[in-house]
Design a protein around this motif. Sequence first.
Motif, PDB file in Angstrom:
ATOM      1  N   PHE A 296       0.335  -0.901   0.081  1.00 23.60           N
ATOM      2  CA  PHE A 296       0.195  -0.069   0.154  1.00 23.60           C
ATOM      3  C   PHE A 296       1.249   1.259  -0.273  1.00 23.60           C
ATOM      4  N   VAL A 297       0.516   2.267  -1.294  1.00 23.80           N
ATOM      5  CA  VAL A 297       2.028   3.215  -0.891  1.00 23.80           C
ATOM      6  C   VAL A 297       0.720   4.651  -0.529  1.00 23.80           C
ATOM      7  N   ARG A 298       1.152   4.961   0.538  1.00 26.26           N
ATOM      8  CA  ARG A 298      -0.501   5.351   0.941  1.00 26.26           C
ATOM      9  C   ARG A 298       0.352   6.922   0.868  1.00 26.26           C
ATOM     10  N   ALA A 299      -0.120   7.855  -0.579  1.00 25.11           N
ATOM     11  CA  ALA A 299       0.712   9.181  -0.686  1.00 25.11           C
ATOM     12  C   ALA A 299       0.535  10.002  -0.512  1.00 25.11           C
ATOM     13  N   GLY A 300       1.185  11.527  -0.220  1.00 27.70           N
ATOM     14  CA  GLY A 300       0.152  12.623   0.306  1.00 27.70           C
ATOM     15  C   GLY A 300       0.192  13.536  -1.089  1.00 27.70           C
ATOM     16  N   LEU A 301       0.587  14.408  -0.948  1.00 21.78           N
ATOM     17  CA  LEU A 301       0.326  15.806  -2.163  1.00 21.78           C
ATOM     18  C   LEU A 301       0.841  15.029  -3.105  1.00 21.78           C
ATOM     19  N   VAL A 302       0.648  14.896  -4.513  1.00 21.71           N
ATOM     20  CA  VAL A 302       1.703  14.963  -5.275  1.00 21.71           C
ATOM     21  C   VAL A 302       1.960  16.007  -6.553  1.00 21.71           C
ATOM     22  N   LEU A 303       3.265  15.980  -6.515  1.00 26.33           N
ATOM     23  CA  LEU A 303       3.688  17.025  -7.447  1.00 26.33           C
ATOM     24  C   LEU A 303       4.347  17.014  -8.471  1.00 26.33           C
ATOM     25  N   GLY A 304       4.376  17.551  -9.501  1.00 26.15           N
ATOM     26  CA  GLY A 304       5.895  16.942 -10.775  1.00 26.15           C
ATOM     27  C   GLY A 304       4.693  16.706 -12.063  1.00 26.15           C
ATOM     28  N   PRO A 305       5.380  16.794 -13.498  1.00 26.75           N
ATOM     29  CA  PRO A 305       4.994  16.330 -14.579  1.00 26.75           C
ATOM     30  C   PRO A 305       3.980  15.779 -14.328  1.00 26.75           C
TER      31      PRO A 305
END
Length: 333
Positions: free
Chosen positions: A148-157
Amino acid sequence: MKLLMLGGTEFVGRAVVEDALERGWEVTVFHRGRHAAPKGARSLTGDRTGGADGLAALAGGSWDAVVDTWSAAPSAVRDAAGLLADRVGRYAYVSSRSVYAWPPAAGLAEDGPLVEGSPDDGDVPYAEAKRGGELAAAAAFGADRTLFVRAGLVLGPYENVGRLPWWLNRIARGGPVLAPGPRTAPIQYVDVRDLAAWTLDAVEAGLSGPYNLVSPPGHTTMGEFLDACVRATGSGAELRWTAPEELVAAGAEPWSELPVWLPPGETYDAMHTADVSRALAAGLRCRPVAETVADTWAWLESLGGVAPQRPDRPGVGLSPEREAEVLAALAGG
């Protein structure tokens, strides 16, 4: 390795596919056909909301791992995972830190209390959908084969939510820019390419269970983030740093009108103070904010300044008229 990507033509999925291809992996992308898969990947088309018929393209084949970014009805994860469980080695589900029961305490690690969810749910709110997706993947693959990849805020291209693209376009226009303070406030996010690299490394290493995935505390600040936007765009914009209490009094909406920013308090603690020591110990590396910002600006310029927008997410950012209203209110006019 042989990778099956469920999705993979936009933002997070696309970054995962491109990273896997760079590693020399054999990549199959299952998608609806609305956007082209990255060059070098094999395409299978279908619709996860279409029941068994929608998954027909996945009826044969075997893979070492599957990565899934689905964020709607958990039953779609249930159906895909159940179909693949005997033919895929590991299941990596890109979840979210939204699965933690509200309000998550400051510094919360992976053992925090979770929202309720069910793998059999249809359309439910985002947090319950992601938790249901986790449960669906684990039910089909077992705890030892599920990540489980519990991501937070994701930014980028490739961002198709609009947060960093909005800041870049706003600052590129120049003039006085409403800058939400304090400029020294730490913020947590993860560059989509760092998320992709960590996820594939974790799959290759056979990791399982939940991992919070955002930058470590102190990685950057709101000031460094917006200063990087000014440098990347070459703009003559003037950042008008404003105290959070003044912004709230003037009616500026955190997160939606001023993307990324949250004033001190419960929501800030939830979004920008995660404990990511487990992911760091497992090899998470986060590139400098200046690199994330500059690369996103280069990508945005290649599109003529207009970023794609997910149809299931509202637009973000102050309109020029609304920004002028807030600036005038702050000036007492």
